[in-house]
Design a protein around this motif. Structure first.
Motif, mmCIF file in Angstrom:
data_model
loop_
_atom_site.group_PDB
_atom_site.id
_atom_site.type_symbol
_atom_site.label_atom_id
_atom_site.label_comp_id
_atom_site.label_asym_id
_atom_site.label_seq_id
_atom_site.Cartn_x
_atom_site.Cartn_y
_atom_site.Cartn_z
ATOM 1 N N GLU A 27 -4.700 -4.979 -9.091
ATOM 2 C CA GLU A 27 -3.856 -4.157 -9.940
ATOM 3 C C GLU A 27 -4.015 -2.680 -9.607
ATOM 4 O O GLU A 27 -3.120 -1.897 -9.835
ATOM 5 C CB GLU A 27 -4.189 -4.400 -11.416
ATOM 6 N N LYS A 28 -5.159 -2.278 -9.051
ATOM 7 C CA LYS A 28 -5.395 -0.877 -8.701
ATOM 8 C C LYS A 28 -4.643 -0.486 -7.442
ATOM 9 O O LYS A 28 -4.020 0.557 -7.377
ATOM 10 C CB LYS A 28 -6.891 -0.640 -8.446
ATOM 11 N N ILE A 56 1.555 -7.933 3.059
ATOM 12 C CA ILE A 56 0.710 -9.058 2.641
ATOM 13 C C ILE A 56 1.163 -10.339 3.341
ATOM 14 O O ILE A 56 0.355 -11.097 3.876
ATOM 15 C CB ILE A 56 0.766 -9.241 1.106
ATOM 16 N N VAL A 57 2.469 -10.561 3.346
ATOM 17 C CA VAL A 57 3.020 -11.763 3.983
ATOM 18 C C VAL A 57 2.743 -11.744 5.482
ATOM 19 O O VAL A 57 2.335 -12.752 6.067
ATOM 20 C CB VAL A 57 4.535 -11.885 3.690
ATOM 21 N N ALA A 112 3.689 -14.126 -0.781
ATOM 22 C CA ALA A 112 2.857 -13.220 -1.574
ATOM 23 C C ALA A 112 3.110 -13.475 -3.048
ATOM 24 O O ALA A 112 4.243 -13.724 -3.456
ATOM 25 C CB ALA A 112 3.182 -11.772 -1.227
ATOM 26 N N ALA A 113 2.060 -13.419 -3.837
ATOM 27 C CA ALA A 113 2.192 -13.592 -5.284
ATOM 28 C C ALA A 113 2.695 -12.280 -5.885
ATOM 29 O O ALA A 113 2.317 -11.195 -5.435
ATOM 30 C CB ALA A 113 0.837 -13.959 -5.880
ATOM 31 N N LEU A 129 -1.123 -9.754 -8.027
ATOM 32 C CA LEU A 129 -0.682 -8.811 -7.003
ATOM 33 C C LEU A 129 -1.717 -8.694 -5.901
ATOM 34 O O LEU A 129 -2.907 -8.622 -6.158
ATOM 35 C CB LEU A 129 -0.401 -7.440 -7.611
ATOM 36 N N GLY A 130 -1.259 -8.700 -4.663
ATOM 37 C CA GLY A 130 -2.156 -8.585 -3.521
ATOM 38 C C GLY A 130 -2.657 -9.914 -2.990
ATOM 39 O O GLY A 130 -3.325 -9.958 -1.978
#
Length: 180
Positions: free
Chosen positions: A98-99, A107-108, A132-133, A139-140
């Motif tokens: 989240e940061k 990411i993908v 990616a989620a 996230l991440g």
């Protein structure tokens, strides 16, 4: 008299904890047996080729590589994991994912480069693709996902990151001990 009440309270608490632990063990055993029956045909680790084993990993039932390369999580396991990560994100807003938000495309692409060999879905045989989620708490994170939504291959790096996020939210280390 007070000491007697304290001992009785402690005994009742320990008895309740023992019942909860027994229920959790039985529940975990049922999940593992369901996975064994569902995947009676061997599922191989895409990295080492060893047969995946039905186990509880990160608190959900998954088919796990015995050499710790990753795990196959079916749709049910992914839904449970998503709910846990969402709760963890709500509890602990400072989670790493989240940061710092890396672009979804990056990411993908990173996930694609990690898995150069093709991976097929054990349920339908379709080729897995990097995904990616995007939900809160996820996230991440990324995995190799079935296009028909049967499940995902989650590699050891992502499993470690998921464990870290869940542990941060509960205030525990990976071994279950509470942080001081």
């Amino acid at each position: 008299m007070s000491d007697e009440k304290d001992r009785l309270g402690d005994t009742l608490h320990q008895s309740e904890m023992a019942r909860e632990n027994q229920w959790a063990r039985q529940h975990d055993a049922e999940i593992i047996e369901r996975l064994r029956l569902k995947y009676a045909k061997a599922i191989k680790c895409p990295q080492c080729g060893d047969r995946l084993e039905a186990r509880m990993a990160i608190g959900v039932g998954e088919m796990v590589c015995p050499k710790h390369h990753g795990a196959w999580a079916d749709r049910e396991a992914l839904d449970q994991l998503g709910a846990r990560l969402e709760n963890a994100g709500a509890i602990h807003h400072d989670s790493l994912g989240e940061k710092v938000f890396v672009g979804i495309g990056e990411i993908v692409e990173d996930m694609r480069h990690r898995h150069l060999t093709e991976i097929d879905c054990p349920d339908c045989g379709a080729r897995l693709g990097a995904r990616a989620a995007i939900k809160e708490g996820e996230l991440g994170l990324a995995a190799m996902a079935c296009p028909n939504r049967h499940g995902s291959w989650i590699d050891q790096d992502m499993l470690r990151e998921i464990r870290k996020r869940l542990d941060a939210a509960t205030g525990t280390h990976g071994d279950g001990e509470t942080r001081k």
